[in-house]
Design an enzyme around this catalytic site. Sequence first.
Site, PDB file in Angstrom:
ATOM      1  N   ASP A 174       0.755  -1.213   0.130  1.00 42.30           N
ATOM      2  CA  ASP A 174      -0.056  -0.116  -0.084  1.00 42.30           C
ATOM      3  C   ASP A 174       0.841   1.531   0.082  1.00 42.30           C
ATOM      4  OD1 ASP A 174       0.766  -0.405   2.673  1.00 42.30           O
ATOM      5  OD2 ASP A 174      -0.649   0.651   3.481  1.00 42.30           O
ATOM      6  N   TYR A 269      10.909   5.169  -0.009  1.00 41.23           N
ATOM      7  CA  TYR A 269      12.038   4.170   0.312  1.00 41.23           C
ATOM      8  C   TYR A 269      13.299   4.382  -0.372  1.00 41.23           C
ATOM      9  CZ  TYR A 269       8.862   1.427   3.420  1.00 41.23           C
ATOM     10  OH  TYR A 269       8.027   1.018   4.570  1.00 41.23           O
TER      11      TYR A 269
END
Length: 447
Positions: A174, A269
């Site tokens: 998600d 990330y």
Amino acid sequence: MSEKDKRYSVVIAGGGSTYTPGFVLSLIANQDRFPLRKLKFYDNDAERQKKIGDACAIIMKERAPQIEFSYTTDPKEAFTDVDFVMGSIRVGKYHMRELDEKIPLRYGVNGQETTGPGGMAYGMRSIPAIIEIIDWMEKYSPNAWMINYTNTIAIVAEACRRLRPNAKVINICDMPVEIMTRMAKICGLNDYHDLDVNYYGLNHFGWWKEVRDKKTGKDLMPLLKKHISENGYWIGGEFDKETETSWAETFKKAKDCYALDPETLPNTYMQYYYFPQYEVKNADPNHTRTDEIREYRQKIVFGECARIVKAGTAKGNIWEANAEHSNYIVDICHAIAYNTHEKFFANIPNNGAIANIDSDSIVEVPCWFGADGVQPMATGMAGRFQKGLIEEQQACEKLVVDAYEQHSYTKMWQAFALNKTVPDASVAKKILDDMIPENKPYWPELN
């Protein structure tokens, strides 16, 4: 009964998760779109699951008494007569997550649960547990679909590709949706449903090539690029009033990630791969993200569950506002159940989705979701910069699964040594040697 009137049976594998109550509220709130006849929890930690399960039993009784609810530690009971399995497990729980984060930091390497050595260690632990759940599902409910969001997704998806290639398993994450919700807010739209995007990469490792207003077709990239170049994905104000400090820094750091390639928009990330020294410098080796969760989310969730059980009512509970995470999973179930062919993200074998990446690489791209599973969208070519990063990271993920299959110390060492977050092979070996005894209950013996 027609498909239109069908009601579904769901089991949440990982019923003791702190995310489970929010997921239950999302399922209840979406009964008009994804109606249930049965909801079950499965966990191998009876004590932890009971804390969550007893509170959720009260929620179900008050909000959806028509849905049969139970929780169990018996696989046969859990996986019999189900249409969907939701996989959300953490093998080794927070004790092992803490080690995933803190062992690399001993050697000046970023400690994070899904990236670098910590992510590879977690992925290796998750493989046998997910394969076991797939086998239970296929034995007791062979027509069911498993929606898996157990980390490390890229490694788990690669293991599924090799070890259970015909299983009805869709591996999702998600995080792109979380970022897209921020994008929508920046652009004055409601949420991620209002965006049409072209995105490509690996799990926790990707880039947006296009972002448009789904209704009008307007190109939103110029507006987003301006905001992200100044603020990252940080919005502030009322929107971010509940955002934890570590996540606030993550959303702000996207500004620096964007600067490295201003043609695309990065997944948050990417900071761990672009700026590993920064991450280590700004980390506390004695107090990592796991400590924050224990002090914040875990304490709050279990405390709220205890309050609900003691009061005998869930009125006024802290999960009244449903999380994007759980709503996204309900959206996916709805798309499969009703064959809507809506577009969401999945981690699947590439097979040409990214034109210049190997066909057997597990990639994260937009897919059409329907009753037959997922069909990937063609996303075009990866840029030279992204292609180099993808191939390096993908090799690490494949080496971890090689190490699992072959019980190979050398393959796991190679995976650590190749990773962009690790400075050299000697450091990789030290981290691996420290991790092996800690992971003895979960990893195969590496020779």
